[in-house]
Design a protein around this motif. Sequence first.
Motif, mmCIF file in Angstrom:
data_model
loop_
_atom_site.group_PDB
_atom_site.id
_atom_site.type_symbol
_atom_site.label_atom_id
_atom_site.label_comp_id
_atom_site.label_asym_id
_atom_site.label_seq_id
_atom_site.Cartn_x
_atom_site.Cartn_y
_atom_site.Cartn_z
ATOM 1 N N HIS A 140 0.815 -1.089 0.011
ATOM 2 C CA HIS A 140 -0.188 -0.112 0.025
ATOM 3 C C HIS A 140 0.640 1.411 -0.135
ATOM 4 C CE1 HIS A 140 0.981 -0.638 3.993
ATOM 5 N NE2 HIS A 140 0.989 0.687 4.647
ATOM 6 N N VAL A 141 2.017 1.260 0.149
ATOM 7 C CA VAL A 141 3.104 2.363 0.515
ATOM 8 C C VAL A 141 3.150 3.367 -0.575
ATOM 9 C CG1 VAL A 141 4.307 1.125 2.237
ATOM 10 C CG2 VAL A 141 5.021 0.877 -0.004
ATOM 11 N N TRP A 142 2.688 3.005 -1.872
ATOM 12 C CA TRP A 142 3.085 3.733 -2.936
ATOM 13 C C TRP A 142 1.845 4.772 -3.010
ATOM 14 C CZ3 TRP A 142 -0.913 4.472 -6.569
ATOM 15 C CH2 TRP A 142 -1.718 3.405 -6.892
ATOM 16 N N PHE B 24 -8.481 -1.327 8.810
ATOM 17 C CA PHE B 24 -8.245 -0.641 10.159
ATOM 18 C C PHE B 24 -7.006 0.047 10.185
ATOM 19 C CE2 PHE B 24 -5.943 -1.551 14.021
ATOM 20 C CZ PHE B 24 -6.726 -0.744 14.941
ATOM 21 N N MET B 25 -5.833 -0.486 9.251
ATOM 22 C CA MET B 25 -4.509 0.273 9.258
ATOM 23 C C MET B 25 -4.726 1.483 8.492
ATOM 24 S SD MET B 25 -1.169 -0.971 7.028
ATOM 25 C CE MET B 25 -1.962 -0.394 5.420
ATOM 26 N N GLY B 26 -5.327 1.794 7.375
ATOM 27 C CA GLY B 26 -5.337 2.784 6.924
ATOM 28 C C GLY B 26 -6.140 4.160 7.727
ATOM 29 N N ALA B 27 -7.033 3.457 8.482
ATOM 30 C CA ALA B 27 -7.834 4.290 9.303
ATOM 31 C C ALA B 27 -7.076 5.006 10.379
ATOM 32 C CB ALA B 27 -9.190 3.639 9.705
ATOM 33 N N THR B 28 -6.448 3.974 10.962
ATOM 34 C CA THR B 28 -5.445 4.518 12.188
ATOM 35 C C THR B 28 -4.372 5.339 11.777
ATOM 36 O OG1 THR B 28 -3.918 2.412 11.898
ATOM 37 C CG2 THR B 28 -5.879 2.327 13.376
ATOM 38 N N ILE C 181 -7.333 3.923 1.096
ATOM 39 C CA ILE C 181 -6.693 2.510 1.403
ATOM 40 C C ILE C 181 -7.567 1.861 2.189
ATOM 41 C CG2 ILE C 181 -4.804 1.399 2.769
ATOM 42 C CD1 ILE C 181 -2.946 3.715 1.590
ATOM 43 N N SER C 182 -8.320 2.304 3.265
ATOM 44 C CA SER C 182 -8.977 2.169 4.150
ATOM 45 C C SER C 182 -10.619 1.847 3.599
ATOM 46 C CB SER C 182 -9.451 3.109 5.113
ATOM 47 O OG SER C 182 -10.215 2.380 6.281
ATOM 48 N N GLY D 223 -15.869 3.786 12.906
ATOM 49 C CA GLY D 223 -15.868 4.766 13.804
ATOM 50 C C GLY D 223 -14.572 5.699 13.641
ATOM 51 N N LEU D 224 -13.428 5.119 13.575
ATOM 52 C CA LEU D 224 -12.156 5.774 13.176
ATOM 53 C C LEU D 224 -12.489 6.723 11.749
ATOM 54 C CD1 LEU D 224 -9.461 3.041 13.821
ATOM 55 C CD2 LEU D 224 -10.197 5.337 15.253
ATOM 56 N N THR D 225 -13.137 6.239 10.878
ATOM 57 C CA THR D 225 -13.289 6.713 9.675
ATOM 58 C C THR D 225 -14.236 8.105 9.654
ATOM 59 O OG1 THR D 225 -13.525 4.908 8.417
ATOM 60 C CG2 THR D 225 -14.502 6.643 7.257
ATOM 61 N N ALA D 226 -15.242 8.105 10.486
ATOM 62 C CA ALA D 226 -16.025 9.022 10.906
ATOM 63 C C ALA D 226 -15.120 10.328 11.731
ATOM 64 C CB ALA D 226 -17.067 8.799 11.589
ATOM 65 N N PHE D 227 -14.389 9.781 12.501
ATOM 66 C CA PHE D 227 -13.707 10.865 13.417
ATOM 67 C C PHE D 227 -12.628 11.367 12.467
ATOM 68 C CE2 PHE D 227 -9.465 11.256 15.338
ATOM 69 C CZ PHE D 227 -9.708 12.178 16.458
#
Length: 653
Positions: free
Chosen positions: A247-249, A303-307, A324-325, A440-444
């Motif tokens: 995903h890093v690109w 999850f990783m993308g959102a965090t 990504i998320s 929830g992280l997405t909305a935040f």
Amino acid sequence: MEPLYQYAWLIPVLPLLGALIVGFGLIAFSETTSKLRRPSAIFIMALMAIAMGHSLSLFWSQVQGHAPYTQMIEWAAAGNLHIAMGYVIDPLAALMLVIVTTVAFLVMLYSDGYMAHDAGYVRFFAYLSLFGSSMLGLVVSPNLVQVYIFWELVGMCSYLLIGFWYDRKSAAEAAQKAFVTNRVGDFGLLLGMVGLFWATGTFDFGGMGDRLTELVNTGLLSPSLAAILAILVFLGPVAKSAQFPLHVWLPDAMEGPTPISALIHAATMVAAGVFLIARMFPVFEQLPQVMTIIAWTGAFTAFMGATIAITQNDIKKSLAYSTISQLGYMVMGMGVGAYSAGLFHLMTHAYFKAMLFLGSGSVIHGMEGVVGHNPDLAQDMRYMGGLRKYMPITGATFLVGCLAISGVPPFAGFWSKDEILGAVFHANPAMWLLTWLTAGLTAFYMFRMYFMTFEGKFRNVPPELREHHDHHAAEPHESPWTMTLPLVVLAIPSTLMGFVGTPFNNLFEAFIHAPGEEMVAEHAVDLTEFLILGGSSVGIGLLGITVASLMYLKGTPSPQAIAKAIQPLYQFSLHKWYFDELYEAVFIKGCRRLARQVLEVDYNVVDGVVNLTGFVTMVTGEGLKYFQNGRAQFYALIVLLAVLGFVIFSVQA
């Protein structure tokens, strides 16, 4: 033969024709073509508009129940090997044609305003047209070979567009990073594609799935080997759709102009990966272990993308991790067998993410008068705030996008994301819990972005950071109509499109049904289950919005205080889980160390052997030249001594 389907090949060919004509003009008549800025753009947009109209007609025909249409010609033949090329128009292809052409056309219209003063304006439109053509060719491809050809063309175009401003070191490096990372996944795809052909004897999607199932069931092919081949194919979508660990690109791809960021993230490159999973669904669905890997890859990526997105200050990079998320949600949906749900989210996400990226470009355009042409400052949300007062259209449409991606009903993202979460809940409750928290992280992070950018007071850039230390910089301003009109148009599907896929009357699922399945019949909705699962996803989303409003509107609790209290976790997120540092240490520096060691071996061993051979040849030549004196008596004496030595040796033996 119906003309509408007979001439469907024109859809990818028309944008290709535009790119070739304008590109040839830039090469052969550079100065003249560069001066014809607006005519060149209008010509390319007109061709894309024709392709869009044709795509909409095909889509409507498919909605009305027209049978899938395939046109093939033999492209290559050698012995028993026959490879055909052509195009297929079925519900999936028709849907993707509409998504790609509509988003591409709106991005082109937007680019007229965004790139108005760029010296590479005409070149940019030629690249855009080639990019759109490559993706359109991919979605109508009837087999894996043709997909691979256009797959690589899409990758080439992304390289050209990410590195469009190639004189900037960061842009050139980002293009190289995208290209190299995608080569890893594409190599896996190539191996898997060849392996599946070896096993099944066909590159056709449906035939490949049926033949593979037959081989596994009869014991002629090991299930483990079939799974390995399918996973190798899946590596292609892992890279193209920016899934962990390739995903890093994608965040670095933000170095390209914002319109191309919107096109990559909405309808072309990253959508290609999810599209290929859908096309390969007849193969994947026969291998449960592969489906599990696909599902968990998507869930972890979501999850990783959102965090990571929750701490980013660059507005475009925050949106990149959001992409990504959301791609993780689509891949996860495919992995749990929710074929239509994954594609439904692909469709809704294409429109609201295109709007969000174009909105971020409008913000950057409006901030340039404040910070000068400094992309780092113009994209930094810490120097924004209160922009809704200066940019009301951009602010309103950006809010619509935030509500849609956060899963707030009745916006489009609620219906598509909720359908995926419902399918995941039945397949794996632990996976559902992880992605429910991700919602929830997405909305935040989305409302963190909105509040930091559009609400509160305008924070401005300190004078010492501005270009030329200008203490009297202009205020932010709204973008021209060519940039705001696409935002308004995209806000409509972002708001209303979800209603075609409600569980009460899922028209989308009835249209797009998975390969080999019949049209789904109307089925009763478990209202209690819908209210519980839908209510829980809305609830966690509203909680994220509430926390974001408390932190970034009222300042209680203070974001700085929270970051200080959880400094290790904050740094972990801010540094993107340290993936770049890890890859730098393991792969980049590791490859350099390996290259140096290979160089040492080459210098000391390979070159040493070659040099020794030359030295021995030189020494022996120097010695033997004294024996070459041209006297027959001397040669006879040597022969006599040799015979005598041989006789003595023989007697002693």
